[in-house]
Design an enzyme around this catalytic site. Structure first.
Site, PDB file in Angstrom:
ATOM      1  N   LYS A  54      -3.576  -1.544  15.536  1.00 52.10           N
ATOM      2  CA  LYS A  54      -2.915  -1.506  16.942  1.00 52.10           C
ATOM      3  C   LYS A  54      -4.500  -1.118  18.202  1.00 52.10           C
ATOM      4  O   LYS A  54      -5.215  -0.684  18.384  1.00 52.10           O
ATOM      5  CB  LYS A  54      -3.003   0.844  16.023  1.00 52.10           C
ATOM      6  CG  LYS A  54      -1.539  -0.054  16.246  1.00 52.10           C
ATOM      7  CD  LYS A  54      -1.295   1.803  15.650  1.00 52.10           C
ATOM      8  CE  LYS A  54      -0.656   1.940  14.460  1.00 52.10           C
ATOM      9  NZ  LYS A  54      -1.899   1.981  13.770  1.00 52.10           N
ATOM     10  N   GLU A  69       0.635  -1.814  -0.401  1.00 54.24           N
ATOM     11  CA  GLU A  69      -0.192  -0.080   0.155  1.00 54.24           C
ATOM     12  C   GLU A  69       0.540   1.339  -0.170  1.00 54.24           C
ATOM     13  O   GLU A  69       2.535   1.680   0.674  1.00 54.24           O
ATOM     14  CB  GLU A  69      -0.911   0.089   1.276  1.00 54.24           C
ATOM     15  CG  GLU A  69      -0.142   0.417   2.116  1.00 54.24           C
ATOM     16  CD  GLU A  69      -1.420   0.775   3.351  1.00 54.24           C
ATOM     17  OE1 GLU A  69      -1.057   2.158   3.143  1.00 54.24           O
ATOM     18  OE2 GLU A  69      -0.685   0.479   4.687  1.00 54.24           O
TER      19      GLU A  69
HETATM   20  N1  PSU Z   1      -2.592   2.124  10.600  1.00 59.60           N
HETATM   21  C1  PSU Z   1      -0.981   2.255  10.394  1.00 59.60           C
HETATM   22  N2  PSU Z   1      -0.534   3.027   9.576  1.00 59.60           N
HETATM   23  C2  PSU Z   1      -0.856   3.369   8.102  1.00 59.60           C
HETATM   24  C3  PSU Z   1      -2.595   3.179   8.881  1.00 59.60           C
HETATM   25  C4  PSU Z   1      -2.949   2.239   9.125  1.00 59.60           C
HETATM   26  O1  PSU Z   1       0.037   1.777  11.311  1.00 59.60           O
HETATM   27  O2  PSU Z   1      -0.822   4.022   7.235  1.00 59.60           O
HETATM   28  C5  PSU Z   1      -3.116   3.830   7.249  1.00 59.60           C
HETATM   29  C6  PSU Z   1      -3.477   2.565   6.593  1.00 59.60           C
HETATM   30  O3  PSU Z   1      -2.876   2.700   4.563  1.00 59.60           O
HETATM   31  C7  PSU Z   1      -4.895   2.073   6.410  1.00 59.60           C
HETATM   32  C8  PSU Z   1      -5.434   3.283   6.777  1.00 59.60           C
HETATM   33  O4  PSU Z   1      -5.385   1.165   5.200  1.00 59.60           O
HETATM   34  O5  PSU Z   1      -4.426   4.427   7.714  1.00 59.60           O
HETATM   35  C9  PSU Z   1      -7.123   3.372   7.774  1.00 59.60           C
HETATM   36  O6  PSU Z   1      -7.364   4.669   7.844  1.00 59.60           O
HETATM   37  P1  PSU Z   1      -8.777   5.003   7.994  1.00 59.60           P
HETATM   38  O7  PSU Z   1      -9.004   4.207  10.067  1.00 59.60           O
HETATM   39  O8  PSU Z   1      -9.298   6.714   8.083  1.00 59.60           O
HETATM   40  O9  PSU Z   1      -9.436   3.772   7.387  1.00 59.60           O
END
Ligand code: PSU
Ligand code: MN
Length: 330
Positions: A184, A49
């Site tokens: 996390k 990604e």
């Molecule tokens: N968790 C991490 N690093 C990240 C992300 C999540 O430790 O960079 C990013 C990933 O791309 C994930 C996104 O798909 O955040 C999720 O965002 P949201 O919680 O807004 O859906």
């Protein structure tokens, strides 16, 4: 994107490799010649990604990590395919220049989840794909495995805000195996596991009984199932896909133990960052990038080192699974 551009991409591919069958999705997206060839020949490919590059880490560590992750995938016998939208064109496999461009644009790139894809393409924008959007494109071109750091989940207070990452919904509808270090603790882990169950996502922990919590090896919650080797993982993916279950697979690999030691220290920073996010009313798609950056500041960079270590570890495991899967399919 103009239709002439789409057909040009497609024709270019045929011109470059006339004897190789055209992979799925060609013409809608730009597949790098290396990835295109690997897919056509059934060689192992690992999708990566790009939000982790633009929003997940600061420059220049983001670029260094992205390059190292690609090198680890290669070292373990697979071809890396970093996915991003550049000038409105979804790209599967980035050149060194494209990777650098994305890393330097950083947060000015649009954080692109599934809902944002059409708008970024239609406006010719630059989009860094999250787990959900990366799964969309990986599935479109036939890449069965995708490596990331951590996935999004049910946010804390998600039961009232309804902030549930589209990553989960994508896992419930797109048959791609996602290798991550779990979820996390900035998120609500038990509700995330409940929601994955509701959506029918196969959630397996790698060489552990416990669902890992990104910065720590353990979350206190049991994983629904366990796998112990790349071969076992490949058999799981093959069974899941040949039965056409239609959902994704989440493979959770715990952070290497030498980095997990700082987990409790990081946890207290997470609590502080969460409080600040509430006070400053930071919500929606801005919340995850805010929390990641703030936790990094509060821990003096310890969380970033841990993040980099776990992504590299996931890249190693993901590439080994991709190699096993391609051997199984021969
Ligand atoms: N968790 C991490 N690093 C990240 C992300 C999540 O430790 O960079 C990013 C990933 O791309 C994930 C996104 O798909 O955040 C999720 O965002 P949201 O919680 O807004 O859906
Ligand atoms: Mn959200």
């Amino acid at each position: 994107m103009a239709s002439w551009a789409l057909s040009r991409i497609s024709n270019l591919h045929k011109h470059l490799s006339p004897d190789i069958p055209t992979p799925k999705g060609e013409g809608l997206v730009k597949i790098s010649p290396e990835v295109s060839q690997a897919l056509s020949l059934g060689k192992p490919v690992v999708a990566l990604e790009s939000t982790i590059i633009s929003h997940g880490m600061p420059y220049p560590q983001n670029l260094e990590t992205a390059k190292e992750v690609e090198a680890i995938v290669r070292h373990n016998g697979a071809i890396p395919a970093t996915i991003a939208i550049l000038d409105g064109v979804p790209c599967i496999g980035l050149s060194a220049e494209e990777l650098k461009r994305l890393a330097t644009i950083g947060r000015k790139a649009r954080k692109t989840a599934r809902r944002d894809i059409a708008h970024v393409v239609a406006t010719g924008g630059n989009g860094a794909t999250t787990v959900s959007a990366t799964m969309v494109f990986a599935s479109m071109v036939g890449i069965p495995i995708f490596v990331t750091g951590g996935i999004g989940g049910v946010h804390r207070h998600g039961e009232s805000t309804m902030d549930i990452s589209s990553d989960l919904v994508e896992l419930g509808r797109t048959p791609v195996a996602v290798v991550s270090a779990g979820v996390k603790s900035i998120l609500d882990i038990p509700r995330t596991l409940e929601y994955l169950e509701t959506l029918g996502v196969c959630a397996a922990a790698y060489q552990t009984n416990e669902f890992p919590a990104f910065f720590t090896e353990k979350s206190g919650y049991k994983a629904p199932c366990r796998i112990d080797s790349p071969e076992e993982c490949a058999r799981l993916i093959e069974a899941h896909n040949s039965l056409m279950l239609g959902t994704g697979i989440l493979i959770s690999v715990p952070i290497p133990s030498e980095y997990s030691a700082s987990g409790n220290f990081i946890e207290s920073a997470i609590q502080k960052a969460l409080k600040e996010a509430r006070e400053q009313n930071i919500t929606g798609s801005s919340e995850t990038p805010f929390l990641l950056a703030r936790v990094n500041e509060l821990t003096g960079g310890a969380s970033l080192s841990a993040n980099i270590a776990l992504v590299k570890n996931n890249a190693r495991v993901g590439a080994q699974i991709a190699v096993s899967l391609s051997q199984l399919r021969q």
